[in-house]
Design an enzyme around this catalytic site. Structure first.
Site, short mmCIF file in Angstrom:
data_model
loop_
_atom_site.label_atom_id
_atom_site.label_comp_id
_atom_site.label_asym_id
_atom_site.label_seq_id
_atom_site.Cartn_x
_atom_site.Cartn_y
_atom_site.Cartn_z
N SER A 105 0.86 -1.17 -0.07
CA SER A 105 0.19 0.19 0.06
C SER A 105 0.86 1.38 -0.01
O SER A 105 1.91 1.26 0.46
CB SER A 105 -0.82 -0.15 1.25
OG SER A 105 -1.28 1.18 1.70
N TYR B 3 -2.01 -0.80 11.24
CA TYR B 3 -2.18 -1.29 9.81
C TYR B 3 -1.09 -1.11 8.68
O TYR B 3 -0.34 -1.89 8.02
CB TYR B 3 -3.13 -0.63 9.05
CG TYR B 3 -3.38 -0.85 7.68
CD1 TYR B 3 -3.79 -2.22 7.20
CD2 TYR B 3 -3.39 -0.15 6.51
CE1 TYR B 3 -3.88 -2.59 5.72
CE2 TYR B 3 -3.35 -0.33 5.30
CZ TYR B 3 -3.46 -1.63 4.86
OH TYR B 3 -3.61 -1.93 3.54
N LYS C 152 2.11 -3.71 6.80
CA LYS C 152 2.78 -3.70 5.41
C LYS C 152 3.98 -3.33 5.31
O LYS C 152 4.66 -4.15 4.65
CB LYS C 152 1.67 -2.71 4.58
CG LYS C 152 0.29 -2.89 4.44
CD LYS C 152 -0.09 -4.23 3.58
CE LYS C 152 -1.30 -4.33 3.43
NZ LYS C 152 -1.76 -5.62 3.00
#
Ligand code: NAD
Ligand code: WQD
Length: 337
Positions: A124, A147, A151
């Site tokens: 992302s 979050y 990643k």
């Protein structure tokens, strides 16, 4: 190729499955339906005209993952499965670290044991932290929420594995803001709760499920004061996965990082007005305070991706709005309609 698609019942996974089948790949889906509905599967089979084998289990269960790899001869894995809500990750960090990291460990362990060497991973733009404007792939990574850290960490895990096992071919695909829906209007994004993201929120206002859009801040240093994002049609994004998979077959690099975006920025108000054009009427909104953690501008530099994948986005902001509206108006309650 025979491809295992983790999270293949989800928003981006489902659109990618259609394109993988269209170019002749055999697809097997694994999904625990923690953020998707089995209803999507019948629609995928109707759209692809093929039977899609589906395994409903949690990838954190290594025994089941191992068993699946032992019973199928996969050539590659596309790994979409994971939790993705930024705000929820701040409330439940352990759930995010555990789900996102352990499912990746489990998959990659099974890949190693069964000599599967190609993995396309859903990363992302969030890994660019607060520095997302005009981001090139060599920019340092960081994160501003759990979050995002999952990643960054998963990318690091994959880099370390590739360093130890140079035969591996990993694609780290850094998506910007995926929106839109399949042209048929039968599959699309269906948030289980109040949408966190702009596009599904606007779509739910348009269909009458929400009263009005709150525009989070109009005093940013941008042309109209609202935040700029790089929206990418989910169909273009899906095509990017097909291109990345092909590129893994010819690259000498073990780790390949590619931004998937349009390279262009669109403001919140521009997106709202584009959606109004798709619907054919004005939509109610108010200017609300800034949302914590938002950056003013996020857009990709896609020159490396364009060059190395021979891929670029084809769909406009108006296409994104028209296709989202077709999906939302035909399915006002999403997959429960
Ligand atoms: P999604 O929630 O619609 O799809 C993810 C799928 O994975 C769901 O069907 C869910 O049930 C499944 N899943 C989650 N944890 C699992 C587990 N432990 N075992 C098996 N299945 C599991 O999300 P999406 O929008 O399609 O996103 C796909 C990937 O792309 C995610 O990794 C996400 O972080 C990443 N991504 C998404 C966006 C976005 O804005 N949608 C942007 C950048 C990156
Ligand atoms: C876009 C713009 C909001 C809702 C998130 C994740 C990112 C990635 C993509 C996974 C912002 C504004 C939004 C609303 C608004 N996901 N907005 N009213 O924040 O760019 O990215 O999804 O990796 O990691 O952070 O996307 O759609 O939430 O917001 O004004 O009701 O719309 O403030 O400027 P974002 P978004």
């Amino acid at each position: 190729m025979k491809i295992l698609v983790s999270g293949g019942a989800g928003y981006i996974g489902s659109h990618t499955v259609i394109q993988l089948v269209a170019v002749g790949h055999d697809v097997v889906i694994v999904d625990n339906f923690s953020n998707s509905r089995p209803t999507v599967l019948g629609r995928l089979e109707a759209l692809t005209g093929t039977h899609l084998p589906v395994h409903a289990f949690d990838l954190r269960d290594y025994d089941k993952t191992e068993h699946l790899f032992a019973s199928e001869n996969f050539d590659a894995v596309i790994h979409f499965a994971g939790h993705k809500a930024v705000g929820e990750s701040v409330e439940q960090p352990l759930e995010y670290y555990e789900n996102n990291l352990v499912s990746t460990f489990s998959l990659v362990r099974a890949m190693q044991r069964h000599d599967v060497d190609k993995l396309v991973f859903s990363s992302s733009a969030t890994v660019y932290g607060t520095d997302q404007a005009g981001a090139t792939e060599d920019r340092p990574t960081s994160a501003t929420n759990p979050y995002g850290w999952t990643k960054v960490m998963q990318e690091q895990v994959l880099r370390d594995i590739a360093h130890a096992e140079p035969r591996m071919r990993f694609a780290l695909l850094r998506y910007f803001n995926p929106v839109g829906a399949h042209l048929s209007g039968t599959i699309g994004e269906d948030p289980s709760d109040t949408p966190n993201n702009l596009m599904p929120f606007i779509a739910q206002v348009a269909v009458g499920r929400r009263e009005k859009l709150s525009v989070y801040g109009d005093d940013y240093d941008t042309p109209d004061g609202t935040c700029i994002r790089d929206y990418i049609h989910v169909e273009d994004l899906a095509a990017g996965h097909v291109a990345a998979l092909e590129a893994l077959g010819r690259t000498d690099e073990a780790v390949n990082v590619w931004n998937l975006g349009s390279g262009r920025g669109t403001s919140v108000l521009e997106m709202l007005h584009a959606f109004e054009r798709a619907v054919g009427r004005e939509l109610p909104y108010e200017i609300a305070p800034r949302r914590a953690g938002d950056v003013a501008s996020s857009y990709a530099d896609v020159s490396k991706t364009n060059r190395e994948l021979g891929w670029s986005t084809q769909k406009s902001i108006d296409d994104m709005c028209a296709d989202t509206w077709r999906w939302q108006s035909q399915n006002p309650q999403g997959y429960s309609s």
